[in-house]
Design an enzyme around this catalytic site. Structure first.
Site, PDB file in Angstrom:
ATOM      1  N   GLU A 143     -50.084 -41.092 -35.411  1.00 36.69           N
ATOM      2  CA  GLU A 143     -49.806 -40.881 -33.987  1.00 36.69           C
ATOM      3  C   GLU A 143     -48.693 -39.836 -33.836  1.00 36.69           C
ATOM      4  O   GLU A 143     -47.628 -39.974 -34.437  1.00 36.69           O
ATOM      5  CB  GLU A 143     -49.350 -42.191 -33.345  1.00 36.69           C
ATOM      6  CG  GLU A 143     -49.151 -42.042 -31.842  1.00 36.69           C
ATOM      7  CD  GLU A 143     -48.577 -43.291 -31.181  1.00 36.69           C
ATOM      8  OE1 GLU A 143     -47.694 -43.933 -31.785  1.00 36.69           O
ATOM      9  OE2 GLU A 143     -48.997 -43.588 -30.054  1.00 36.69           O
ATOM     10  N   CYS A 151     -49.463 -43.710 -24.982  1.00 35.29           N
ATOM     11  CA  CYS A 151     -50.096 -44.468 -26.071  1.00 35.29           C
ATOM     12  C   CYS A 151     -51.594 -44.260 -26.079  1.00 35.29           C
ATOM     13  O   CYS A 151     -52.226 -44.310 -27.124  1.00 35.29           O
ATOM     14  CB  CYS A 151     -49.769 -45.951 -25.906  1.00 35.29           C
ATOM     15  SG  CYS A 151     -50.195 -46.602 -24.293  1.00 35.29           S
ATOM     16  N   LYS A 173     -34.984 -55.133 -22.067  1.00 33.33           N
ATOM     17  CA  LYS A 173     -34.310 -54.179 -22.967  1.00 33.33           C
ATOM     18  C   LYS A 173     -35.072 -52.860 -22.853  1.00 33.33           C
ATOM     19  O   LYS A 173     -36.084 -52.645 -23.507  1.00 33.33           O
ATOM     20  CB  LYS A 173     -34.366 -54.708 -24.401  1.00 33.33           C
ATOM     21  CG  LYS A 173     -33.276 -54.230 -25.349  1.00 33.33           C
ATOM     22  CD  LYS A 173     -33.032 -52.730 -25.398  1.00 33.33           C
ATOM     23  CE  LYS A 173     -33.759 -52.019 -26.500  1.00 33.33           C
ATOM     24  NZ  LYS A 173     -33.672 -50.546 -26.417  1.00 33.33           N
ATOM     25  N   GLU A 201     -47.806 -54.251 -27.516  1.00 34.22           N
ATOM     26  CA  GLU A 201     -48.590 -53.092 -27.050  1.00 34.22           C
ATOM     27  C   GLU A 201     -48.091 -51.910 -27.869  1.00 34.22           C
ATOM     28  O   GLU A 201     -46.982 -51.426 -27.645  1.00 34.22           O
ATOM     29  CB  GLU A 201     -48.338 -52.839 -25.555  1.00 34.22           C
ATOM     30  CG  GLU A 201     -48.668 -54.010 -24.639  1.00 34.22           C
ATOM     31  CD  GLU A 201     -50.156 -54.204 -24.446  1.00 34.22           C
ATOM     32  OE1 GLU A 201     -50.938 -53.333 -24.876  1.00 34.22           O
ATOM     33  OE2 GLU A 201     -50.548 -55.233 -23.881  1.00 34.22           O
TER      34      GLU A 201
HETATM   35  P1  NAP Z   1     -40.050 -47.680 -30.399  1.00 35.19           P
HETATM   36  O1  NAP Z   1     -39.148 -46.833 -31.189  1.00 35.19           O
HETATM   37  O2  NAP Z   1     -40.832 -48.715 -31.113  1.00 35.19           O
HETATM   38  O3  NAP Z   1     -39.152 -48.347 -29.246  1.00 35.19           O
HETATM   39  C1  NAP Z   1     -39.668 -49.183 -28.245  1.00 35.19           C
HETATM   40  C2  NAP Z   1     -38.566 -50.102 -27.761  1.00 35.19           C
HETATM   41  O4  NAP Z   1     -38.191 -50.978 -28.832  1.00 35.19           O
HETATM   42  C3  NAP Z   1     -37.279 -49.368 -27.367  1.00 35.19           C
HETATM   43  O5  NAP Z   1     -36.650 -50.059 -26.317  1.00 35.19           O
HETATM   44  C4  NAP Z   1     -36.462 -49.464 -28.647  1.00 35.19           C
HETATM   45  O6  NAP Z   1     -35.086 -49.256 -28.489  1.00 35.19           O
HETATM   46  C5  NAP Z   1     -36.803 -50.880 -29.069  1.00 35.19           C
HETATM   47  N1  NAP Z   1     -36.518 -51.175 -30.464  1.00 35.19           N
HETATM   48  C6  NAP Z   1     -36.354 -50.322 -31.505  1.00 35.19           C
HETATM   49  N2  NAP Z   1     -36.088 -51.005 -32.642  1.00 35.19           N
HETATM   50  C7  NAP Z   1     -36.105 -52.322 -32.316  1.00 35.19           C
HETATM   51  C8  NAP Z   1     -35.901 -53.526 -33.044  1.00 35.19           C
HETATM   52  N3  NAP Z   1     -35.623 -53.536 -34.353  1.00 35.19           N
HETATM   53  N4  NAP Z   1     -35.987 -54.703 -32.391  1.00 35.19           N
HETATM   54  C9  NAP Z   1     -36.274 -54.749 -31.073  1.00 35.19           C
HETATM   55  N5  NAP Z   1     -36.450 -53.625 -30.315  1.00 35.19           N
HETATM   56  C10 NAP Z   1     -36.381 -52.428 -30.937  1.00 35.19           C
HETATM   57  O7  NAP Z   1     -41.089 -46.806 -29.591  1.00 35.19           O
HETATM   58  P2  NAP Z   1     -40.792 -45.512 -28.694  1.00 35.19           P
HETATM   59  O8  NAP Z   1     -40.591 -44.357 -29.568  1.00 35.19           O
HETATM   60  O9  NAP Z   1     -39.768 -45.854 -27.674  1.00 35.19           O
HETATM   61  O10 NAP Z   1     -42.173 -45.383 -27.905  1.00 35.19           O
HETATM   62  C11 NAP Z   1     -43.267 -44.716 -28.431  1.00 35.19           C
HETATM   63  C12 NAP Z   1     -44.286 -45.685 -28.994  1.00 35.19           C
HETATM   64  O11 NAP Z   1     -44.644 -46.641 -27.994  1.00 35.19           O
HETATM   65  C13 NAP Z   1     -45.572 -44.993 -29.372  1.00 35.19           C
HETATM   66  O12 NAP Z   1     -46.020 -45.488 -30.604  1.00 35.19           O
HETATM   67  C14 NAP Z   1     -46.526 -45.372 -28.256  1.00 35.19           C
HETATM   68  O13 NAP Z   1     -47.881 -45.328 -28.599  1.00 35.19           O
HETATM   69  C15 NAP Z   1     -46.063 -46.764 -27.950  1.00 35.19           C
HETATM   70  N6  NAP Z   1     -46.489 -47.177 -26.614  1.00 35.19           N
HETATM   71  C16 NAP Z   1     -47.482 -48.116 -26.525  1.00 35.19           C
HETATM   72  C17 NAP Z   1     -47.966 -48.493 -25.276  1.00 35.19           C
HETATM   73  C18 NAP Z   1     -49.063 -49.518 -25.155  1.00 35.19           C
HETATM   74  O14 NAP Z   1     -49.223 -50.057 -24.061  1.00 35.19           O
HETATM   75  N7  NAP Z   1     -49.829 -49.795 -26.200  1.00 35.19           N
HETATM   76  C19 NAP Z   1     -47.425 -47.911 -24.127  1.00 35.19           C
HETATM   77  C20 NAP Z   1     -46.421 -46.962 -24.257  1.00 35.19           C
HETATM   78  C21 NAP Z   1     -45.957 -46.605 -25.516  1.00 35.19           C
HETATM   79  P3  NAP Z   1     -34.485 -47.756 -28.655  1.00 35.19           P
HETATM   80  O15 NAP Z   1     -34.650 -47.122 -27.357  1.00 35.19           O
HETATM   81  O16 NAP Z   1     -33.093 -47.907 -29.048  1.00 35.19           O
HETATM   82  O17 NAP Z   1     -35.301 -47.089 -29.735  1.00 35.19           O
END
Ligand code: NAP
Length: 494
Positions: free
Chosen positions: A389, A288, A179, A254
């Protein structure tokens, strides 16, 4: 490449077929210009259920799980070779999908190929163990594939983060539902096509792009999904963990970060300035592990910040297609609004701007989601803009006085993903490197990665580890086997 005409609807991978989803139509936009890159139709709820049931069927009947490790490894090697063979078009497509500079998307593609290569090698050399027996039996610890597993990924480094989940999950013999983020679906679709071409049986990889709160949620809740590997924000991660608790389903999370970079009094300044800049402003800070909280020894502080601010102001912000560009646009206009909100918040909390704090001006920037590299100072570690963040090109800088003061501040965060230390003194580096609470610590370097080295966060930065040789076992269930060796029946029933 799967599609070249942005008017055509892009098929997705459902239940072993490439077809249009039956859900909402959406478009992916080039963040530098707002132009449509591709259109697709998301899966409907029925498509999601169908894909998962078909994945389970493929897992049980395709023979993928039963292939010998070296046979699955050969397929993964072919995936790596196909990615390398298409490296340039993939890098260009990734640039269009999420607006990262081409120099960076080339590295992401290379890293995706290397990830498949690494997990092929890890799979082929993975050993199961005969454990020391304590009776008239032989004991073994073995690993079994789980069935259908899900990989949910964010938009910031699509091909690399998708490969990081897909390669070990496939190596383990599972069927995988990917996904991708709604705004960056293209690389997952390309990877699925490549996997099929390399010989992964149909239905073993499905790609279900679309809104996370609908599609991601439905995948996570489905009883046939045996594990979720999630990368994204902390609040989404916690939501997934709650669902997982009800299903007793293992997850790896992550999550977000607010990583401390520490410049000690004896640091090599050229290295430290370049390292701090790269740590926060590469990928436009949409990383991240961005080193977004900077602590500089008070004696050095003024001189260091002057150099840092001058270099930040000179970074080349612009067209992602230009090889010289260091910072491209942000992913969406909405995300830029959120970053602007944080900078305003920082100023209202007493911060002062040393660089940036606004959108760049000029024709080149008119249609894209650009924002200048920004440095704030004059804030306390407890301020919201220092604790939350931002996920953008915003650095908050603070002086520190003693090592104790430094560690207390660096560790005072809900996040604990990464940290950086700049010093010439190896004893201090050792002390601080061991005392700082973070999943990854870089010493006199920053944001370097090896697929062979585990990665993950402490506290609100996540649960579990990805990468490394043990990455495959994360997608497997451990099983202990006892082989009775006694010729006589067990004595108890006598
Ligand atoms: P996000 O909003 O949490 O979304 C991540 C993924 O989860 C997307 O595919 C999103 O779909 C999906 N998602 C959203 N709501 C969900 C739910 N209720 N159930 C299952 N999946 C769901 O994060 P983002 O804004 O895309 O990414 C930024 C964040 O990722 C930051 O906090 C960053 O630090 C973190 N990150 C962490 C790492 C690591 O390795 N620690 C690496 C990269 C990024 P949609 O596209 O529809 O929102």
């Amino acid at each position: 490449m799967l599609v070249t005409d942005s008017k055509e609807l892009l098929p997705i991978f459902i239940a072993g077929e490439r077809r249009l989803g039956r859900g909402d139509e959406s478009a992916t936009l080039y963040p530098a210009t707002g132009e449509v890159v591709a259109r697709l139709r998301a899966p409907s709820a029925a498509d999601v259920a169908e894909a998962i049931v078909a994945a389970d069927h493929a897992f049980r009947t395709s023979g993928w799980a039963q292939r010998k490790p070296h046979e699955r490894a050969a397929v993964l090697h072919r995936v790596a070779a196909l990615i390398r063979g298409r490296a340039e078009p993939l890098a260009q497509r990734q640039r269009l999908d999420n607006g990262k500079p081409i120099s960076e998307t080339r590295n992401l593609v290379a890293s995706a190929a290397a990830t498949f290569q690494f997990f092929a090698a890890a799979l082929e050399t993975m050993e199961e163990t005969i454990t020391p027996s304590r009776g008239d039996f032989m004991t073994m610890s073995v690993y079994e594939p789980m069935g259908v597993v899900a990989a949910i990924t964010p938009w910031n480094s699509p091909i690399a983060s998708e490969a990081q989940k897909l390669a070990p999950a496939l190596a383990a013999g599972n069927a995988v539902i990917v996904k991708p983020a709604e705004v960056t679906p293209l690389m997952a679709l390309e990877l699925a096509a490549i996997c099929e071409e390399a010989g992964v049986p149909r239905g073993i990889v499905s790609v279900l792009p679309g809104r996370g709160s609908v599609i991601g949620d439905a995948i996570t809740k489905h009883p046939l999904v045996k594990r979720v590997s999630f990368t994204g924000g902390t609040s989404t991660g916690k939501h997934i963990a709650r669902i997982a608790a009800d299903k007793m389903m293992p997850v790896s999370l992550e999550l977000g970060g607010k990583s401390a970079t520490m410049v000690l009094e004896d640091a090599d300044l050229d290295h430290a300035v370049n390292g701090v800049l790269y740590g926060i402003f590469s990928s436009s800070g949409e990383s991240c592990i961005a080193g977004s909280r900077l602590f500089v020894a008070r004696k050095l502080y003024a001189a260091f910040m002057e150099r840092l601010a001058a270099k930040a102001a000179a970074l080349r912000v612009g067209d992602p297609a230009d090889e010289r560009t260091q910072m491209g646009p942000l992913i969406t206009g909405k995300h830029r609004d959120s970053i602007e909100g944080y900078v305003k918040l920082g100023l209202s909390e007493g911060g002062k701007l040393l660089a940036g704090g606004r959108r760049p001006e000029g024709m080149l920037y008119d249609r894209g989601n650009y924002y200048l590299p920004t440095i704030l100072e004059g804030l306390r570690n407890s301020d919201q803009v220092v604790q939350q963040e931002i996920f953008g090109p915003v650095l908050v800088a603070m002086p520190f006085d003693t090592e104790e003061d430094l560690l207390a501040q660096a560790n005072d965060s809900i996040y604990a993903l990464a940290a950086g230390i700049w010093t010439r003194d190896y004893k201090k580096a050792w002390r601080i490197g061991r005392a700082v609470q973070a999943g990854t610590v870089w010493i006199n370097t920053y944001k370097q990665f090896s697929i062979s080295t585990p990665f993950g966060g402490w506290r609100d930065s996540g649960l579990g580890r990805e990468k490394g040789r043990l990455g495959i076992q994360q997608y497997m269930e451990q099983k202990s086997l006892y082989w009775g060796l006694n010729d006589a029946p067990l004595p108890w029933a006598n």
